[in-house]
Design an enzyme around this catalytic site. Structure first.
Site, PDB file in Angstrom:
ATOM      1  N   HIS A  33       0.326  -6.967 -15.337  1.00 45.53           N
ATOM      2  CA  HIS A  33      -0.028  -5.861 -14.360  1.00 45.53           C
ATOM      3  C   HIS A  33       1.507  -5.563 -13.678  1.00 45.53           C
ATOM      4  O   HIS A  33       1.727  -4.390 -13.313  1.00 45.53           O
ATOM      5  CB  HIS A  33      -0.995  -6.518 -13.448  1.00 45.53           C
ATOM      6  N   TYR A  84      -8.820  -5.354  -9.685  1.00 48.81           N
ATOM      7  CA  TYR A  84      -9.606  -4.264  -9.190  1.00 48.81           C
ATOM      8  C   TYR A  84     -10.871  -4.970  -8.973  1.00 48.81           C
ATOM      9  O   TYR A  84     -11.657  -4.282  -8.086  1.00 48.81           O
ATOM     10  CB  TYR A  84     -10.006  -3.052 -10.233  1.00 48.81           C
ATOM     11  N   ASP A 127      -9.326   3.008 -18.096  1.00 49.57           N
ATOM     12  CA  ASP A 127      -8.450   1.969 -17.348  1.00 49.57           C
ATOM     13  C   ASP A 127      -8.911   1.093 -16.427  1.00 49.57           C
ATOM     14  O   ASP A 127      -9.249   1.502 -15.267  1.00 49.57           O
ATOM     15  CB  ASP A 127      -7.339   2.614 -16.995  1.00 49.57           C
ATOM     16  N   LYS A 140      -5.964  -5.766 -17.262  1.00 49.59           N
ATOM     17  CA  LYS A 140      -4.512  -6.176 -16.954  1.00 49.59           C
ATOM     18  C   LYS A 140      -4.507  -7.683 -16.205  1.00 49.59           C
ATOM     19  O   LYS A 140      -5.423  -8.095 -15.825  1.00 49.59           O
ATOM     20  CB  LYS A 140      -3.828  -5.192 -15.921  1.00 49.59           C
TER      21      LYS A 140
HETATM   22  P1  NAP Z   1      -5.088   9.618  -9.025  1.00 48.41           P
HETATM   23  O1  NAP Z   1      -5.997   9.758 -10.583  1.00 48.41           O
HETATM   24  O2  NAP Z   1      -3.600  10.215  -9.077  1.00 48.41           O
HETATM   25  O3  NAP Z   1      -5.884  10.562  -8.091  1.00 48.41           O
HETATM   26  C1  NAP Z   1      -7.230  10.198  -7.770  1.00 48.41           C
HETATM   27  C2  NAP Z   1      -7.517  11.430  -6.556  1.00 48.41           C
HETATM   28  O4  NAP Z   1      -7.497  12.754  -7.196  1.00 48.41           O
HETATM   29  C3  NAP Z   1      -9.230  11.311  -6.760  1.00 48.41           C
HETATM   30  O5  NAP Z   1      -9.527  10.199  -5.609  1.00 48.41           O
HETATM   31  C4  NAP Z   1      -9.383  12.443  -6.315  1.00 48.41           C
HETATM   32  O6  NAP Z   1      -9.881  12.683  -4.955  1.00 48.41           O
HETATM   33  C5  NAP Z   1      -8.543  13.345  -7.060  1.00 48.41           C
HETATM   34  N1  NAP Z   1      -9.015  14.205  -8.068  1.00 48.41           N
HETATM   35  C6  NAP Z   1      -9.270  13.857  -9.243  1.00 48.41           C
HETATM   36  N2  NAP Z   1      -9.743  14.579 -10.174  1.00 48.41           N
HETATM   37  C7  NAP Z   1      -9.570  16.066  -9.189  1.00 48.41           C
HETATM   38  C8  NAP Z   1      -9.546  17.310  -9.556  1.00 48.41           C
HETATM   39  N3  NAP Z   1     -10.508  17.652 -10.721  1.00 48.41           N
HETATM   40  N4  NAP Z   1      -9.653  18.110  -8.806  1.00 48.41           N
HETATM   41  C9  NAP Z   1      -9.171  17.628  -7.388  1.00 48.41           C
HETATM   42  N5  NAP Z   1      -8.972  16.472  -7.097  1.00 48.41           N
HETATM   43  C10 NAP Z   1      -9.197  15.430  -8.062  1.00 48.41           C
HETATM   44  O7  NAP Z   1      -5.245   7.884  -8.455  1.00 48.41           O
HETATM   45  P2  NAP Z   1      -5.053   6.597  -8.878  1.00 48.41           P
HETATM   46  O8  NAP Z   1      -6.393   6.009  -8.603  1.00 48.41           O
HETATM   47  O9  NAP Z   1      -3.878   6.141  -7.965  1.00 48.41           O
HETATM   48  O10 NAP Z   1      -4.591   6.346 -10.224  1.00 48.41           O
HETATM   49  C11 NAP Z   1      -5.395   6.331 -11.371  1.00 48.41           C
HETATM   50  C12 NAP Z   1      -5.733   4.903 -12.005  1.00 48.41           C
HETATM   51  O11 NAP Z   1      -4.368   4.488 -12.240  1.00 48.41           O
HETATM   52  C13 NAP Z   1      -6.322   3.953 -11.204  1.00 48.41           C
HETATM   53  O12 NAP Z   1      -7.823   4.023 -10.775  1.00 48.41           O
HETATM   54  C14 NAP Z   1      -6.162   2.713 -12.016  1.00 48.41           C
HETATM   55  O13 NAP Z   1      -6.987   2.611 -12.882  1.00 48.41           O
HETATM   56  C15 NAP Z   1      -4.753   3.007 -12.370  1.00 48.41           C
HETATM   57  N6  NAP Z   1      -3.530   2.549 -11.454  1.00 48.41           N
HETATM   58  C16 NAP Z   1      -2.931   1.562 -12.053  1.00 48.41           C
HETATM   59  C17 NAP Z   1      -1.969   0.736 -11.064  1.00 48.41           C
HETATM   60  C18 NAP Z   1      -1.018  -0.043 -11.788  1.00 48.41           C
HETATM   61  O14 NAP Z   1      -0.166  -0.949 -10.997  1.00 48.41           O
HETATM   62  N7  NAP Z   1      -0.822  -0.191 -12.953  1.00 48.41           N
HETATM   63  C19 NAP Z   1      -1.711   1.313  -9.722  1.00 48.41           C
HETATM   64  C20 NAP Z   1      -2.412   2.318  -9.454  1.00 48.41           C
HETATM   65  C21 NAP Z   1      -3.332   2.865 -10.101  1.00 48.41           C
HETATM   66  P3  NAP Z   1     -11.251  12.924  -4.149  1.00 48.41           P
HETATM   67  O15 NAP Z   1     -12.227  12.377  -4.756  1.00 48.41           O
HETATM   68  O16 NAP Z   1     -10.805  12.950  -2.907  1.00 48.41           O
HETATM   69  O17 NAP Z   1     -11.160  14.629  -4.709  1.00 48.41           O
END
Ligand code: NAP
Length: 338
Positions: free
Chosen positions: A117, A55, A50, A84
């Site tokens: 987006h 980004y 994704d 997006k």
């Molecule tokens: P997320 O996936 O909810 O959380 C990421 C964090 O979780 C990482 O930084 C990591 O922190 C921790 N993590 C991951 N795997 C782990 C594990 N096995 N054990 C422990 N901790 C773990 O974060 P997000 O980036 O907000 O969301 C994911 C994706 O969604 C984004 O990268 C993006 O592609 C997409 N997104 C889209 C929108 C939109 O508006 N459409 C908005 C936000 C995000 P540590 O590295 O500190 O361990």
């Protein structure tokens, strides 16, 4: 290596891998880490990546995909790549060129999924966040249905296999679904969704309309200081998730991802750490009981980690469902704060 993924069917017949790798990183993180992270993710078995134009990592993500195709780990057709449409390209004549720009950056002929987006348009131009002399965002007025028609053309032209939306509320989804002459339904709505904010109402609406809910922030987000309240509880430190994790001899992260799979949601998981990336793909190796699912449902506390996004989904005051003031809060929260 054979894919460890499972797949979910979209309403246009295409399959989406049931777990995605997120590529958003805060500005201060070197982009080279996303290149390495994406390669690790593909090696670990992720097939769904994704990303988004805004980004500004599509080149690095593309290099990772190309290198994994070149070394024989995957073929293009094994991969599912999402990009997006950014808000400054909502005018219909700008939609296809915006997609072509992403395709050029990522080095692909087509994306598997292209999303609007946000349901909000910004002034067209090179600026991702166009502002006036007072530092206020410059909003553009483009009907969401017109943007959607341009998205449909991208699908018909073969530049996007599937098309969908992100950060849409029910009313905005209904605008598209009820559009006279609708040719292609959105296949998904990508929104914040996790045990503290489980979006059960919107999930039910999406299910009724054969729209897949894709969850971002499924692990409680990256807790970016710029836009997440640091005093908010840490999802993965939740004692109830911890207990369930212990019972299954898995981590709270895996429980949070598995919860989504079992309720028909496609979660995204972001990480740059090899150990976590390899762990997250194990989500297909165990099952939560219906009692576990009920208990996790009970953790919902209406907590958005990304409150800046809230205004988009909340009050429906103009024809696209947001007010200018709300969008100012949103965009400054995300991109303009020092
Ligand atoms: P997320 O996936 O909810 O959380 C990421 C964090 O979780 C990482 O930084 C990591 O922190 C921790 N993590 C991951 N795997 C782990 C594990 N096995 N054990 C422990 N901790 C773990 O974060 P997000 O980036 O907000 O969301 C994911 C994706 O969604 C984004 O990268 C993006 O592609 C997409 N997104 C889209 C929108 C939109 O508006 N459409 C908005 C936000 C995000 P540590 O590295 O500190 O361990």
């Amino acid at each position: 290596m054979a894919s460890k993924q499972q797949y979910v069917q979209l309403n246009d017949g295409h399959l989406i891998p049931a777990l995605g790798y997120g590529t958003y990183i805060p500005k201060e993180v070197p982009k080279s880490l996303v290149l390495e992270g994406t390669k690790l993710a593909i090696d670990a078995g992720f097939r769904h990546i994704d990303s988004a134009y805004v980004y500004q990592v599509e080149e690095e993500v593309g290099q990772a995909i190309q290198s994994k195709i070149a070394d024989g780990t995957v073929k293009r057709e094994d991969m599912f790549y999402t990009s997006k449409l950014w808000c400054n390209s909502h005018r219909p004549e700008l939609v296809e060129p915006a997609l072509k720009k992403s395709l050029k950056k990522v080095g692909l002929d087509y994306v598997d999924l292209y999303l609007i987006h946000y349901p909000i348009a910004l002034k067209p131009g090179e600026d991702l966040v166009p502002t006036d002399e007072h530092g206020k965002l410059i909003i553009d007025s483009v009907d969401l249905c017109v943007v959607w028609e341009a998205m449909e053309k991208c699908k018909d032209a073969g530049l996007a296999r599937s098309i969908g939306v992100s950060n849409f509320n029910r009313r905005q989804l209904e605008m598209i679904l009820n559009k006279p002459g609708l040719k292609h339904k959105p296949v998904c709505n990508q929104i914040e969704c996790h045990p503290y904010f489980n979006q059960s109402k919107l999930l039910n609406f999406c299910k009724t309309n054969d729209i897949i809910l894709v969850a971002y922030g499924a692990l409680g987000t990256q807790r970016d200081k710029q836009w997440v309240d640091q005093s908010s509880p840490v999802l993965l430190a939740d004692p109830v998730l911890g207990e369930i994790a212990k019972k299954h001899k898995r981590s709270p992260a895996l429980v949070a991802l598995r919860y989504q799979l079992q309720r028909g949601v496609v979660p995204l998981a972001q990480s740059l750490k090899e150990k976590e990336i390899r762990e997250n793909i194990q989500v297909f190796e165990f099952q939560l009981t219906s009692e576990d699912m009920k208990v996790i449902d009970g953790l919902d506390r209406n907590l958005r980690y990304l409150p800046a996004h809230q205004h988009i989904g909340a009050k429906a005051l103009n024809k696209n469902g947001v007010t200018t003031i709300q969008f100012h809060t949103l965009m400054f929260g995300i991109y303009c704060s020092a």
